[in-house]
Design a protein around this motif. Structure first.
Motif, PDB file in Angstrom:
ATOM      1  N   ALA A  92       8.437  20.714  -9.944  1.00  0.00           N
ATOM      2  CA  ALA A  92       7.923  21.367  -8.736  1.00  0.00           C
ATOM      3  C   ALA A  92       6.407  21.195  -8.642  1.00  0.00           C
ATOM      4  CB  ALA A  92       8.294  22.849  -8.750  1.00  0.00           C
ATOM      5  N   GLY A  93       5.736  21.362  -9.771  1.00  0.00           N
ATOM      6  CA  GLY A  93       4.276  21.217  -9.787  1.00  0.00           C
ATOM      7  C   GLY A  93       3.849  19.808  -9.412  1.00  0.00           C
ATOM      8  N   VAL A  94       4.564  18.798  -9.946  1.00  0.00           N
ATOM      9  CA  VAL A  94       4.229  17.406  -9.646  1.00  0.00           C
ATOM     10  C   VAL A  94       4.416  17.128  -8.156  1.00  0.00           C
ATOM     11  CG1 VAL A  94       4.902  14.997 -10.008  1.00  0.00           C
ATOM     12  CG2 VAL A  94       4.673  16.529 -11.964  1.00  0.00           C
ATOM     13  N   LEU A  95       5.481  17.691  -7.582  1.00  0.00           N
ATOM     14  CA  LEU A  95       5.723  17.474  -6.153  1.00  0.00           C
ATOM     15  C   LEU A  95       4.585  18.049  -5.307  1.00  0.00           C
ATOM     16  CD1 LEU A  95       9.569  18.084  -5.838  1.00  0.00           C
ATOM     17  CD2 LEU A  95       8.347  15.942  -5.468  1.00  0.00           C
ATOM     18  N   VAL A  96       4.126  19.257  -5.676  1.00  0.00           N
ATOM     19  CA  VAL A  96       3.017  19.858  -4.926  1.00  0.00           C
ATOM     20  C   VAL A  96       1.748  19.012  -5.101  1.00  0.00           C
ATOM     21  CG1 VAL A  96       1.563  21.890  -4.622  1.00  0.00           C
ATOM     22  CG2 VAL A  96       3.985  22.166  -5.168  1.00  0.00           C
ATOM     23  N   SER A  97       1.506  18.589  -6.329  1.00  0.00           N
ATOM     24  CA  SER A  97       0.329  17.768  -6.605  1.00  0.00           C
ATOM     25  C   SER A  97       0.377  16.464  -5.820  1.00  0.00           C
ATOM     26  CB  SER A  97       0.238  17.489  -8.108  1.00  0.00           C
ATOM     27  OG  SER A  97      -0.446  16.285  -8.348  1.00  0.00           O
ATOM     28  N   ARG A  98       1.577  15.878  -5.725  1.00  0.00           N
ATOM     29  CA  ARG A  98       1.714  14.603  -5.017  1.00  0.00           C
ATOM     30  C   ARG A  98       1.578  14.793  -3.505  1.00  0.00           C
ATOM     31  NH1 ARG A  98       3.458  10.438  -7.883  1.00  0.00           N
ATOM     32  NH2 ARG A  98       1.999  11.355  -9.356  1.00  0.00           N
ATOM     33  N   TRP A  99       2.035  15.964  -3.029  1.00  0.00           N
ATOM     34  CA  TRP A  99       1.833  16.257  -1.610  1.00  0.00           C
ATOM     35  C   TRP A  99       0.336  16.301  -1.300  1.00  0.00           C
ATOM     36  CZ3 TRP A  99      -0.467  19.896   1.568  1.00  0.00           C
ATOM     37  CH2 TRP A  99      -0.058  19.872   2.905  1.00  0.00           C
ATOM     38  N   LEU A 100      -0.407  16.978  -2.190  1.00  0.00           N
ATOM     39  CA  LEU A 100      -1.856  17.059  -2.018  1.00  0.00           C
ATOM     40  C   LEU A 100      -2.507  15.684  -2.131  1.00  0.00           C
ATOM     41  CD1 LEU A 100      -2.690  20.261  -4.072  1.00  0.00           C
ATOM     42  CD2 LEU A 100      -3.168  19.904  -1.645  1.00  0.00           C
TER      43      LEU A 100
ATOM     44  N   ARG B  22      -5.028  20.362   4.832  1.00  0.00           N
ATOM     45  CA  ARG B  22      -6.141  20.612   3.913  1.00  0.00           C
ATOM     46  C   ARG B  22      -6.604  22.054   3.916  1.00  0.00           C
ATOM     47  NH1 ARG B  22      -8.988  15.963   6.216  1.00  0.00           N
ATOM     48  NH2 ARG B  22      -7.709  14.178   5.658  1.00  0.00           N
ATOM     49  N   ALA B  23      -6.173  22.811   4.942  1.00  0.00           N
ATOM     50  CA  ALA B  23      -6.647  24.177   5.057  1.00  0.00           C
ATOM     51  C   ALA B  23      -6.344  24.985   3.794  1.00  0.00           C
ATOM     52  CB  ALA B  23      -6.013  24.833   6.275  1.00  0.00           C
ATOM     53  N   HIS B  24      -5.162  24.739   3.208  1.00  0.00           N
ATOM     54  CA  HIS B  24      -4.766  25.543   2.055  1.00  0.00           C
ATOM     55  C   HIS B  24      -4.843  24.761   0.753  1.00  0.00           C
ATOM     56  CE1 HIS B  24      -3.575  28.588   4.854  1.00  0.00           C
ATOM     57  NE2 HIS B  24      -2.792  27.726   5.481  1.00  0.00           N
ATOM     58  N   ALA B  25      -5.673  23.714   0.770  1.00  0.00           N
ATOM     59  CA  ALA B  25      -5.693  22.808  -0.375  1.00  0.00           C
ATOM     60  C   ALA B  25      -5.987  23.533  -1.696  1.00  0.00           C
ATOM     61  CB  ALA B  25      -6.702  21.699  -0.135  1.00  0.00           C
ATOM     62  N   LEU B  26      -6.946  24.455  -1.674  1.00  0.00           N
ATOM     63  CA  LEU B  26      -7.326  25.102  -2.932  1.00  0.00           C
ATOM     64  C   LEU B  26      -6.186  25.925  -3.514  1.00  0.00           C
ATOM     65  CD1 LEU B  26     -11.006  26.349  -2.989  1.00  0.00           C
ATOM     66  CD2 LEU B  26      -9.803  24.788  -4.546  1.00  0.00           C
ATOM     67  N   LYS B  27      -5.513  26.682  -2.634  1.00  0.00           N
ATOM     68  CA  LYS B  27      -4.381  27.490  -3.098  1.00  0.00           C
ATOM     69  C   LYS B  27      -3.285  26.587  -3.653  1.00  0.00           C
ATOM     70  CE  LYS B  27      -5.009  30.974   0.348  1.00  0.00           C
ATOM     71  NZ  LYS B  27      -4.565  31.250   1.708  1.00  0.00           N
ATOM     72  N   LEU B  28      -3.035  25.495  -2.926  1.00  0.00           N
ATOM     73  CA  LEU B  28      -1.979  24.582  -3.372  1.00  0.00           C
ATOM     74  C   LEU B  28      -2.331  23.920  -4.704  1.00  0.00           C
ATOM     75  CD1 LEU B  28      -0.958  23.099   0.067  1.00  0.00           C
ATOM     76  CD2 LEU B  28       0.486  24.438  -1.468  1.00  0.00           C
ATOM     77  N   ARG B  29      -3.619  23.641  -4.904  1.00  0.00           N
ATOM     78  CA  ARG B  29      -4.023  23.089  -6.198  1.00  0.00           C
ATOM     79  C   ARG B  29      -3.694  24.064  -7.319  1.00  0.00           C
ATOM     80  NH1 ARG B  29      -9.947  20.232  -5.448  1.00  0.00           N
ATOM     81  NH2 ARG B  29      -9.276  18.629  -3.981  1.00  0.00           N
ATOM     82  N   ALA B  30      -3.983  25.340  -7.075  1.00  0.00           N
ATOM     83  CA  ALA B  30      -3.706  26.356  -8.098  1.00  0.00           C
ATOM     84  C   ALA B  30      -2.206  26.411  -8.383  1.00  0.00           C
ATOM     85  CB  ALA B  30      -4.218  27.717  -7.633  1.00  0.00           C
ATOM     86  N   ILE B  31      -1.398  26.344  -7.311  1.00  0.00           N
ATOM     87  CA  ILE B  31       0.059  26.385  -7.493  1.00  0.00           C
ATOM     88  C   ILE B  31       0.533  25.161  -8.278  1.00  0.00           C
ATOM     89  CG2 ILE B  31       2.267  26.245  -6.263  1.00  0.00           C
ATOM     90  CD1 ILE B  31       0.961  27.920  -4.024  1.00  0.00           C
ATOM     91  N   ALA B  32       0.028  23.989  -7.875  1.00  0.00           N
ATOM     92  CA  ALA B  32       0.422  22.759  -8.565  1.00  0.00           C
ATOM     93  C   ALA B  32       0.052  22.833 -10.033  1.00  0.00           C
ATOM     94  CB  ALA B  32      -0.255  21.558  -7.909  1.00  0.00           C
ATOM     95  N   PHE B  33      -1.141  23.333 -10.317  1.00  0.00           N
ATOM     96  CA  PHE B  33      -1.610  23.389 -11.697  1.00  0.00           C
ATOM     97  C   PHE B  33      -0.784  24.371 -12.524  1.00  0.00           C
ATOM     98  CE2 PHE B  33      -4.581  24.273 -15.177  1.00  0.00           C
ATOM     99  CZ  PHE B  33      -4.978  22.981 -15.485  1.00  0.00           C
ATOM    100  N   GLY B  34      -0.509  25.550 -11.946  1.00  0.00           N
ATOM    101  CA  GLY B  34       0.274  26.561 -12.650  1.00  0.00           C
ATOM    102  C   GLY B  34       1.680  26.064 -12.947  1.00  0.00           C
ATOM    103  N   LEU B  35       2.334  25.536 -11.912  1.00  0.00           N
ATOM    104  CA  LEU B  35       3.719  25.079 -12.083  1.00  0.00           C
ATOM    105  C   LEU B  35       3.795  23.811 -12.928  1.00  0.00           C
ATOM    106  CD1 LEU B  35       5.208  25.507  -8.484  1.00  0.00           C
ATOM    107  CD2 LEU B  35       5.869  26.782 -10.539  1.00  0.00           C
TER     108      LEU B  35
END
Ligand code: SF4
Ligand code: SF4
Ligand code: SF4
Lengths: 291, 251
Positions: free
Chosen positions: A267-275, A227-240
């Motif tokens: 790729a974006g869906v995978l990041v979103s699903r990881w989150l 969860r530490a990097h959740a916000l950054k990962l959200r941005a990546i998921a959203f962009g991709l």
């Protein structure tokens, strides 16, 4: 919750596969012969491959067939039934297109509905869990899974207009899911006071855990690291997942842009699903003073 | 069948007294022992002499409670399956391995049908189910179903191992569906409560909250210092005893 790679891959890929099958079933597109074969091959690779992957995290995969039996009460069982039905019906429909050059349309419609139902049942496996407030948002969690599956399906099916619209819709649902999800645990009303029933006496603090090492509960349901990097990962998921694919689709059509749009989206869906897993707090963490 | 029964004939369960539990973990050990040697897959340990983890059906947490006024207190908190009336762990199970018994309300897992998907453990708010890492099947408290009806055991042993072993008498076993049973009476008397009632699981097991501490009337905390020391003179003994008393005093 622990983000298990097999479940992340399964839910993401099978979502895309069933999304593609939905559009194929409706006849958008209606490819025949070799082209049809390739389309269905991709769809089955994603949908059935994902399903197979999901059995990897079972303790006893050889008994997996039993999971079809409790459809009256269990969403996981319903998912199994819907998935097999969808794959069988769409298989027959594909047979007609690939080998007989004919669209047995009623089969396609039924298969499309079953494909959508499969994604819906997958989403309910998570949506039904009161113990994970971030997932227990109805109908937002099913909306998230369905809109992602439809957007990805339209993208794979080459339906540019539909894909653009559905991507924008899925992006909106995703943002709503994130924003409301951040408040879900607090508004669930579960905290140490309710968990121990001792809130009336005073402030409750977890003093000593029951065990010095870790256990199944902690490694499966209390995942704090990601969860530490959740916000950054959200941005990546959203962009991709949404911004890039929409941009590629708005460019003058070219197969290269199409492929890039698909790759970015997946790729974006995978990041979103990881989150989806890593950010989800299970209420059992409360007993350990963790979330 | 993973559909829940409408009602159960009895509601067997535990009543745990948070006032008397001393946090000795004897119930944890007794549970692990009995359930490793008897019904179902044994409760395995992984790397017991390194960085250990393992399967337990009963675990004891400790919480510190700080009231608005006064000093903080420690409460030991044993937790195992609450055999919920509205058990979410049962309805989510895709195979029918999880079920709630109509005759006594005990929630069990048929280990031969369990595929080890873990969904039931996700559905339980209390962390009462643990997947056994060696067997790949779900383990949970059986309420010692292989003790309580076991006619090969002496009568006094026909109760759950944790209850039988608790040295503080903090664990009680009985039918919580019968308002006249000892356990139901205890719950009524002591204000027994549900854990996480907002989760809607309707637990059968109940917890008795700690009672307020006794207070002594008006004691001067300096009393021991103010008390006049007793000396042989004060005791004023005569004869041989007086001599002995005075002599011992001088040593
Ligand atoms: S305590 Fe958990 S495992 Fe036991 S019946 Fe209730 S929900 Fe199921
Ligand atoms: S782990 Fe076993 S008992 Fe639990 S839901 Fe899955 S099949 Fe049922
Ligand atoms: S054996 Fe009794 S006193 Fe010891 S931890 Fe268990 S419930 Fe508490």
């Amino acid at each position: 919750m622990h983000p298990a790679p097999s479940i992340i891959l399964f839910t993401s890929l099978s979502g895309l596969g069933f999304g593609l099958l939905f559009f194929l079933g409706l006849g958008y597109p209606q490819p025949t012969g070799w082209v049809g074969f390739v389309f269905f091959l991709i769809a089955y690779f994603l949908a059935a491959g994902g399903l197979l992957l999901s059995t990897f995290h079972l303790g006893h995969p050889e008994r997996a067939w039993r999971a079809m039996s409790q459809w009256q009460s269990s969403w996981l069982s319903r998912e199994g039934v819907c998935a097999v039905a969808a794959l069988v019906v769409m298989g027959l429909y594909a047979l007609g297109l690939v080998f007989f050059d004919s669209a047995w349309q009623p089969l396609g419609w039924i298969g499309a509905l079953l494909s959508l139902a499969t994604v819906g049942t997958t989403s309910m496996i998570y949506g039904q869990l009161k113990t994970v407030p971030r997932w227990n948002m109805l109908p937002l969690t099913p909306a998230l899974f369905l809109s992602l599956s439809l957007a990805g399906g339209a993208l794979l099916a080459g339906q540019v207009t539909w894909a653009t619209g559905l991507l924008v819709l899925a992006a909106l649902v995703q943002v709503a899911w994130w924003v409301l999800g951040d408040k879900a645990l607090v508004s669930s009303g579960s905290d140490l006071a309710s968990a121990t029933g001792l809130g009336a006496i005073g402030d409750v603090r977890a003093f000593e855990p029951p065990h010095t090492g870790t256990n199944y509960l902690l490694s499966e349901m209390v995942h704090v690291v990601g969860r530490a990097h959740a916000l950054k990962l959200r941005a990546i998921a959203f962009g991709l997942g949404f911004v890039l694919p929409v941009l590629f689709l708005l460019l003058p059509f070219n197969h290269l842009w199409g492929v890039l749009a698909v790759l970015a989206h997946v790729a974006g869906v995978l990041v979103s699903r990881w989150l989806f897993f890593a950010e989800a707090e299970h209420v059992v963490g409360i007993y350990y003073g963790k979330r | 069948m993973t559909q829940l029964p409408e009602t159960t004939e009895r509601k067997l369960g535990l009543v745990i007294d948070l006032d008397t539990c001393v946090g000795c973990h004897a119930c944890v050990v007794a549970c692990k022992g009995w359930n490793t040697e008897n019904y179902g897959a044994p409760l395995s340990d992984q790397d017991p002499y390194g960085t250990p983890s393992g399967t337990f059906l009963n675990r004891v947490h400790s919480y510190e409670i700080t009231p608005k006024e006064g000093t903080a207190k420690l409460v030991h908190f044993p937790k195992s399956c609450l055999h919920c009336d509205d058990a979410p762990c049962v309805t989510v199970c895709p195979t029918g391995a999880s079920y709630k018994r109509v005759e006594d309300g005990i929630v069990l897992v048929n280990e031969d049908h369990c595929i080890g998907c873990g969904l039931c453990a996700w559905a339980c708010p209390y962390g009462a189910r643990e997947m056994d890492a060696a067997e790949g099947v779900m383990k949970k408290c059986t309420l010692c179903v292989d003790r309580i009806y076991n006619e090969n055991l002496p009568e006094e042993d026909r109760e759950p191992a944790c209850v039988r072993t608790c040295p503080a008498g903090a664990r009680h076993f009985g039918d919580l569906g019968d308002p006249d049973s000892d356990v139901s009476q205890l719950v009524a008397e002591r204000g027994g409560m549900d854990l996480m009632p907002e989760q809607g699981t309707k637990p059968v097991n109940k917890y008795l909250p700690p009672r307020p501490k006794d207070v002594l009337d008006e004691v001067d905390i300096l009393a021991p210092l103010l008390a006049t020391p007793e000396t042989a003179e004060h005791r004023n003994l005569s004869g041989f005893l007086g001599w002995l008393d005075r002599t011992l005093e001088k040593i």
